[in-house]
Design an enzyme around this catalytic site. Structure first.
Site, PDB file in Angstrom:
ATOM      1  N   GLU A 256     -13.183  17.036  24.660  1.00  0.00           N
ATOM      2  CA  GLU A 256     -12.729  17.303  23.714  1.00  0.00           C
ATOM      3  C   GLU A 256     -11.827  18.540  23.542  1.00  0.00           C
ATOM      4  OE1 GLU A 256     -12.031  16.431  18.796  1.00  0.00           O
ATOM      5  OE2 GLU A 256     -13.940  16.721  19.971  1.00  0.00           O
TER       6      GLU A 256
ATOM      7  N   LYS B 258      -4.932  11.884  18.495  1.00  0.00           N
ATOM      8  CA  LYS B 258      -6.763  12.248  17.743  1.00  0.00           C
ATOM      9  C   LYS B 258      -6.290  11.414  15.864  1.00  0.00           C
ATOM     10  CE  LYS B 258     -11.258  13.720  16.378  1.00  0.00           C
ATOM     11  NZ  LYS B 258     -12.001  14.886  16.381  1.00  0.00           N
TER      12      LYS B 258
ATOM     13  N   CYS C  21     -14.014  11.686  19.789  1.00  0.00           N
ATOM     14  CA  CYS C  21     -14.791  12.343  19.335  1.00  0.00           C
ATOM     15  C   CYS C  21     -15.189  11.167  17.908  1.00  0.00           C
ATOM     16  CB  CYS C  21     -14.855  13.882  18.715  1.00  0.00           C
ATOM     17  SG  CYS C  21     -16.325  14.854  18.321  1.00  0.00           S
TER      18      CYS C  21
END
Length: 270
Positions: free
Chosen positions: A51, A120, A154
């Site tokens: 990431e 995200k 994540c």
């Protein structure tokens, strides 16, 4: 180039350190690591990056550091994928779109075609992402070699609703780039295994190592099979973690315990 096996992916997780706020240096380093990866693994099918590998969490300068529309990153990863005939899940980068900054994953197939873009959805308040980044608004399922896969980033792994939605759309593999820090190694391993078991899918997660922004990152990138077994796991240093994803195993596991057929969504409404 080694002969590739039908129905199997040889996967490499590029578990790297990231220099805070230095996108040019980070790109050079990632180019070196990817070059080494394909040289050492001629049978490689797919590479996954961590990431925010272009900038790290230099959020106070993210507007000046972000890749405008991801252009430079996309061009490089597309060319690399096509040259080496591999799929690339490009970790995620700080990407500038329409004046906003997103934490974005790009996926490329063996021909270098961009098959997916995922921003995200869940922003991590402990690192103040919500103050600097815009949230994505849709989940993403894509195909590689005819197999459906999904992307998360994540903190997304803490939201089982998202991963289940991807599985219900047919995803057999979940890719998850991350910057997951100490002291939450136990959470990392437990959540990844849980998402694999409950959705009877592969979870392929690439975490960074090193330190930056007041956090230390522990690596432990993992490939987890649909029974929850650990196929491969890295240590806490920079390394290339490799393993094999056997796509037929997903159908086998889903056939033995018919979780999706036995769902009762009528009982789940709030």
């Amino acid at each position: 180039m080694a002969e590739r096996q039908q129905g199997k992916w040889r996967v490499a997780l590029v578990q790297s350190d990231i220099r805070l706020g230095e996108p040019e240096e980070n790109r050079k380093h990632m180019q070196e690591l990817l070059g080494r990866t394909v040289a050492e693994h001629p049978d490689l099918d797919l590479a996954v990056l961590p990431e925010m590998w272009n900038t790290g969490y230099a959020l106070d300068r993210i507007h000046e550091l972000a890749d405008a529309e991801g252009k430079a990153t996309r061009e490089w990863l597309s060319a690399f994928a096509a040259k080496h005939r591999i799929h690339i899940v490009g970790g995620s980068i700080a990407e500038k779109q329409d004046g906003k900054i997103y934490n974005t994953t790009y996926v490329f197939d063996r021909e270098g075609k961009e098959t997916a873009r995922y921003a995200k959805i869940h922003l991590f308040r402990l690192m103040e992402e919500e103050k600097y980044l815009a949230s994505g608004e849709r989940n993403v399922v894509f195909e590689l070699d005819g197999t459906k896969a999904g992307a998360s980033i994540c903190y997304d792994i803490r939201f089982p609703e998202l991963v289940r939605t991807l599985a219900l759309q047919g995803a057999k593999v979940l890719f998850l780039p991350a910057e997951w820090p100490h002291p939450r190694l136990h959470h990392w391993r437990t959540l990844l295994m849980a998402r694999a078991i409950e959705n009877q899918m592969y979870v392929v997660a690439c975490n960074r190592v090193g330190g930056g922004g007041g956090a230390d990152f522990f690596g432990h990138s993992m490939i987890i099979g649909p029974w929850g077994e650990i196929v491969a796991e890295g240590g806490e240093g920079e390394e290339i973690v490799t393993g094999t994803v056997e796509l037929s195993l997903v159908d086998e596991v889903r056939g033995r315990i018919p979780v999706f057929a036995d769902r009762r969504p009528d009982c789940y409404e709030l």
